[in-house]
Scaffold this motif. Structure first.
Motif, PDB file in Angstrom:
ATOM      1  N   ILE A   1      11.338  66.495  27.669  1.00  0.00           N
ATOM      2  CA  ILE A   1      12.368  66.436  26.985  1.00  0.00           C
ATOM      3  C   ILE A   1      12.119  65.781  25.681  1.00  0.00           C
ATOM      4  CG2 ILE A   1      14.797  65.882  26.625  1.00  0.00           C
ATOM      5  CD1 ILE A   1      15.226  65.590  29.722  1.00  0.00           C
ATOM      6  N   GLN A   2      12.200  66.668  24.439  1.00  0.00           N
ATOM      7  CA  GLN A   2      12.019  66.019  23.146  1.00  0.00           C
ATOM      8  C   GLN A   2      13.401  65.581  22.672  1.00  0.00           C
ATOM      9  OE1 GLN A   2       9.466  68.092  20.714  1.00  0.00           O
ATOM     10  NE2 GLN A   2      10.712  67.971  18.915  1.00  0.00           N
ATOM     11  N   ILE A   3      13.159  64.210  22.271  1.00  0.00           N
ATOM     12  CA  ILE A   3      14.272  63.423  21.573  1.00  0.00           C
ATOM     13  C   ILE A   3      13.564  63.698  19.760  1.00  0.00           C
ATOM     14  CG2 ILE A   3      15.776  61.515  20.842  1.00  0.00           C
ATOM     15  CD1 ILE A   3      16.107  62.748  23.733  1.00  0.00           C
ATOM     16  N   GLY A   4      14.427  64.438  19.016  1.00  0.00           N
ATOM     17  CA  GLY A   4      13.998  64.674  17.751  1.00  0.00           C
ATOM     18  C   GLY A   4      14.283  63.518  16.719  1.00  0.00           C
ATOM     19  N   ALA A   5      13.684  63.646  15.725  1.00  0.00           N
ATOM     20  CA  ALA A   5      13.833  62.472  14.616  1.00  0.00           C
ATOM     21  C   ALA A   5      15.203  62.031  14.256  1.00  0.00           C
ATOM     22  CB  ALA A   5      13.009  62.966  13.208  1.00  0.00           C
ATOM     23  N   ARG A   6      16.103  63.240  14.115  1.00  0.00           N
ATOM     24  CA  ARG A   6      17.739  62.984  13.826  1.00  0.00           C
ATOM     25  C   ARG A   6      18.075  62.283  15.172  1.00  0.00           C
ATOM     26  NH1 ARG A   6      14.957  66.694  11.838  1.00  0.00           N
ATOM     27  NH2 ARG A   6      14.935  67.336   9.880  1.00  0.00           N
ATOM     28  N   ASN A   7      17.897  62.189  16.133  1.00  0.00           N
ATOM     29  CA  ASN A   7      18.471  61.627  17.178  1.00  0.00           C
ATOM     30  C   ASN A   7      17.820  60.425  18.008  1.00  0.00           C
ATOM     31  OD1 ASN A   7      20.904  63.276  17.711  1.00  0.00           O
ATOM     32  ND2 ASN A   7      19.596  64.907  18.254  1.00  0.00           N
TER      33      ASN A   7
ATOM     34  N   PHE B   1      17.233  74.206  21.162  1.00  0.00           N
ATOM     35  CA  PHE B   1      18.382  73.563  20.580  1.00  0.00           C
ATOM     36  C   PHE B   1      17.846  73.144  19.165  1.00  0.00           C
ATOM     37  CE2 PHE B   1      19.529  73.390  24.896  1.00  0.00           C
ATOM     38  CZ  PHE B   1      20.989  73.970  24.997  1.00  0.00           C
ATOM     39  N   LYS B   2      18.275  73.626  17.991  1.00  0.00           N
ATOM     40  CA  LYS B   2      17.622  73.024  16.656  1.00  0.00           C
ATOM     41  C   LYS B   2      18.741  72.344  15.729  1.00  0.00           C
ATOM     42  CE  LYS B   2      14.392  73.623  15.570  1.00  0.00           C
ATOM     43  NZ  LYS B   2      13.215  73.169  15.953  1.00  0.00           N
ATOM     44  N   PRO B   3      18.286  71.049  15.560  1.00  0.00           N
ATOM     45  CA  PRO B   3      19.139  70.224  14.819  1.00  0.00           C
ATOM     46  C   PRO B   3      18.931  70.737  13.425  1.00  0.00           C
ATOM     47  CG  PRO B   3      17.269  69.237  15.638  1.00  0.00           C
ATOM     48  CD  PRO B   3      17.170  70.618  16.079  1.00  0.00           C
TER      49      PRO B   3
ATOM     50  N   GLU C   1       4.764  60.041  16.175  1.00  0.00           N
ATOM     51  CA  GLU C   1       5.068  59.924  15.044  1.00  0.00           C
ATOM     52  C   GLU C   1       4.947  60.939  14.002  1.00  0.00           C
ATOM     53  OE1 GLU C   1       5.389  57.214  12.228  1.00  0.00           O
ATOM     54  OE2 GLU C   1       4.950  58.695  10.919  1.00  0.00           O
ATOM     55  N   ARG C   2       6.117  61.137  13.343  1.00  0.00           N
ATOM     56  CA  ARG C   2       6.259  62.448  12.701  1.00  0.00           C
ATOM     57  C   ARG C   2       6.436  62.337  11.012  1.00  0.00           C
ATOM     58  NH1 ARG C   2      10.531  62.979   9.901  1.00  0.00           N
ATOM     59  NH2 ARG C   2      11.093  65.154  10.603  1.00  0.00           N
ATOM     60  N   GLY C   3       6.075  61.232  10.375  1.00  0.00           N
ATOM     61  CA  GLY C   3       6.379  60.997   9.255  1.00  0.00           C
ATOM     62  C   GLY C   3       7.619  60.371   8.745  1.00  0.00           C
TER      63      GLY C   3
ATOM     64  N   LEU D   1       3.057  73.564  25.853  1.00  0.00           N
ATOM     65  CA  LEU D   1       3.588  74.573  24.900  1.00  0.00           C
ATOM     66  C   LEU D   1       4.917  73.929  24.313  1.00  0.00           C
ATOM     67  CD1 LEU D   1       3.536  77.518  23.723  1.00  0.00           C
ATOM     68  CD2 LEU D   1       5.015  78.193  25.818  1.00  0.00           C
ATOM     69  N   ARG D   2       5.012  73.882  22.993  1.00  0.00           N
ATOM     70  CA  ARG D   2       6.565  73.593  22.593  1.00  0.00           C
ATOM     71  C   ARG D   2       6.979  74.612  21.919  1.00  0.00           C
ATOM     72  NH1 ARG D   2       7.774  70.746  17.511  1.00  0.00           N
ATOM     73  NH2 ARG D   2       9.429  72.545  17.621  1.00  0.00           N
ATOM     74  N   GLY D   3       8.539  74.435  21.922  1.00  0.00           N
ATOM     75  CA  GLY D   3       9.576  75.288  21.280  1.00  0.00           C
ATOM     76  C   GLY D   3      10.643  74.833  21.443  1.00  0.00           C
TER      77      GLY D   3
ATOM     78  N   THR E   1       2.429  68.677  11.555  1.00  0.00           N
ATOM     79  CA  THR E   1       3.105  69.757  11.080  1.00  0.00           C
ATOM     80  C   THR E   1       4.405  69.163  10.340  1.00  0.00           C
ATOM     81  OG1 THR E   1       2.575  71.448  12.471  1.00  0.00           O
ATOM     82  CG2 THR E   1       4.523  72.072  11.201  1.00  0.00           C
ATOM     83  N   HIS E   2       5.305  68.340  11.135  1.00  0.00           N
ATOM     84  CA  HIS E   2       6.619  67.979  10.363  1.00  0.00           C
ATOM     85  C   HIS E   2       6.112  66.950   9.451  1.00  0.00           C
ATOM     86  CE1 HIS E   2       8.311  70.432  13.557  1.00  0.00           C
ATOM     87  NE2 HIS E   2       9.076  70.652  12.871  1.00  0.00           N
ATOM     88  N   SER E   3       5.073  66.065   9.841  1.00  0.00           N
ATOM     89  CA  SER E   3       4.684  65.068   8.721  1.00  0.00           C
ATOM     90  C   SER E   3       4.344  65.610   7.392  1.00  0.00           C
ATOM     91  CB  SER E   3       3.740  64.102   9.375  1.00  0.00           C
ATOM     92  OG  SER E   3       2.663  64.687   9.920  1.00  0.00           O
TER      93      SER E   3
ATOM     94  N   LEU F   1       9.628  61.151  22.491  1.00  0.00           N
ATOM     95  CA  LEU F   1      10.611  60.321  21.393  1.00  0.00           C
ATOM     96  C   LEU F   1      10.109  60.466  20.044  1.00  0.00           C
ATOM     97  CD1 LEU F   1      13.054  58.945  20.911  1.00  0.00           C
ATOM     98  CD2 LEU F   1      11.763  56.865  21.416  1.00  0.00           C
ATOM     99  N   LYS F   2      10.426  61.043  19.288  1.00  0.00           N
ATOM    100  CA  LYS F   2      10.029  61.189  17.735  1.00  0.00           C
ATOM    101  C   LYS F   2      10.675  59.985  16.973  1.00  0.00           C
ATOM    102  CE  LYS F   2       8.448  65.823  16.838  1.00  0.00           C
ATOM    103  NZ  LYS F   2       8.591  66.739  15.827  1.00  0.00           N
ATOM    104  N   ARG F   3       9.795  59.465  16.005  1.00  0.00           N
ATOM    105  CA  ARG F   3      10.299  58.429  15.366  1.00  0.00           C
ATOM    106  C   ARG F   3      11.241  59.065  14.229  1.00  0.00           C
ATOM    107  NH1 ARG F   3       6.481  54.843  11.351  1.00  0.00           N
ATOM    108  NH2 ARG F   3       7.900  53.641  10.148  1.00  0.00           N
TER     109      ARG F   3
HETATM  110  C1  PEP Z   1      10.677  69.476  15.899  1.00  0.00           C
HETATM  111  O1  PEP Z   1       9.783  69.004  16.429  1.00  0.00           O
HETATM  112  O2  PEP Z   1      11.149  70.767  16.327  1.00  0.00           O
HETATM  113  C2  PEP Z   1      11.396  68.953  14.769  1.00  0.00           C
HETATM  114  C3  PEP Z   1      12.507  69.368  14.684  1.00  0.00           C
HETATM  115  O3  PEP Z   1      10.961  67.720  14.465  1.00  0.00           O
HETATM  116  P1  PEP Z   1      11.471  66.538  14.028  1.00  0.00           P
HETATM  117  O4  PEP Z   1      12.745  66.165  14.919  1.00  0.00           O
HETATM  118  O5  PEP Z   1      10.211  65.470  13.867  1.00  0.00           O
HETATM  119  O6  PEP Z   1      11.952  66.513  12.593  1.00  0.00           O
END
Ligand code: PEP
Ligand code: MN
Length: 361
Positions: A205-211, A154-156, A260-262, A149-151, A295-297, A230-232
């Protein structure tokens, strides 16, 4: 000049070419040895002072007929090629590379094996908004036999005036729901200061694209023994993505999952451009599991099924999808999230495609 003379001179040139070739390669061998010594002692590969000295010696000893500038230009090309040789060597040594480890890394997330040959499905809302919201998605996960489950807590966000996430409260909700529903939870952390705390609440722990290139954050997640997704980065090359993963692994944490998230391109039909070929490239170049965030891609609900199929067909270890009980009221990414019936329909069709088989834990 007779033909015979010409042939004789050409023969001389051929011999010299071979001598130069041997010398260049002999030089290459020495350069590689120097590269290894430099790597061990942590010395920079490029040394401009040394290069200047070599060019000066060449200038002093140049007897012509070539002009000094011309000869220096040729040697500069040789120096450049030599540096590249050393770079290749350092790439071979990357901990995340296939050259370093031929077998696949399998990341164990509460018994779910990511990268073990059976694809995984990560689903959940963009943001954690309330206990009830997350609980509804979690109940559906249980009904469908899903474990991950994801959620976002902390939203960038692009705008500082947009919903920034519930922060610690969001992590508490995830932890509670995960315990009640026997699920593993994935959530983004944006500050090195929160990493240690996050390990007490979430499973990945997710590291988002912006980070992706927030190197202090990468080092911080590399220093804990917790799975990392780790997201691209949205404008990152595959090479930069691999180096970002190396930051984490080099600190000791080998539980890294790539996603990979686009990437950003000039194309406007989708939110980002899904770089589908990144999947087999990452699988070839590294031993880490690779997921695709469909979804994000794409940013488009109608493309989630075909891109998920493409991702699995091309060898991804799983897909990530955003699902929300009531997307219209979502506090972030309202347009791209599936509602629960749409999500279940997606699951069914993916199941029918034969590309996705649920893992039994
Ligand atoms: C997310 O998965 O919640 C997200 C913000 O995605 P991304 O970092 O890939 O934009
Ligand atoms: Mn989102």
């Amino acid at each position: 000049m007779s033909n015979e003379q010409l042939e004789e001179l050409r023969k001389k040139l051929d011999d010299i070419n071979l001598k130069i070739l041997d010398l260049i390669n002999e030089r290459g061998d020495i350069v590689q040895s120097i590269g290894q010594v430099k790597q061990k002692s942590g010395v920079n590969r490029f040394d401009p002072v040394r290069e200047r000295k070599m060019l000066d010696v060449i200038a002093t000893n140049n007897k012509g007929p070539f002009k000094t500038g011309t000869v220096q230009h040729i040697f500069k090309q040789i120096f450049k090629a030599s540096l590249e040789l050393q770079e290749d060597d350092s790439k071979k040594a990357l901990l995340v590379s296939r050259k370093k480890q031929s077998n696949d890394t399998v990341v164990d997330v509460k018994g779910v094996k990511v990268g073990g040959g059976t694809p995984v499905l990560v689903g959940g809302p963009c943001s954690v908004e309330s206990y009830e919201q997350v609980k509804e998605v979690a109940n559906n996960h249980n009904a469908k036999g899903l474990k991950l489950l994801r959620g976002g807590a902390f939203k960038p966000r692009t705008s500082p005036y947009d919903f920034q996430g519930l922060g610690l409260k969001g992590l508490e909700i995830l932890k509670q729901v995960a315990a009640e529903n026997d699920l593993a939870v994935i959530s983004e952390i944006v500050s090195p200061a929160d990493v240690e705390l996050a390990t007490k609440y979430i499973d990945v722990i997710q590291i988002g694209a912006r980070n992706m290139q927030n190197f202090e954050l990468l080092k911080a997640v590399g220093s804990v023994n917790h799975p990392v997704l780790l997201k691209r980065g949205m404008s990152a090359t595959i090479e930069e993505f691999i180096f970002a993963a190396e930051y984490i692994v080099s600190k000791g944490n080998t539980n890294v999952i790539l996603c990979e998230r686009g990437i950003r391109t000039y194309e406007k039909a989708t939110r980002n451009t899904l770089d589908i070929s990144a999947v087999p490239i990452l699988k070839q170049e590294t031993h880490l599991p690779v997921l695709v965030d469909v979804t994000h891609s794409t940013g488009r609900k109608d493309l989630i099924l075909p891109t998920a199929k493409a991702a699995l067909a091309i060898g991804a270890d799983g897909v990530m999808v955003e699902v929300h009980p009531d997307p219209a009221t979502a506090l972030s990414d309202a347009n791209q999230q599936l509602d629960i019936p749409q999500f279940n329909d997606f699951l069914e069709k993916l199941d029918q495609s034969g590309l996705f088989k649920k893992q039994t834990v």
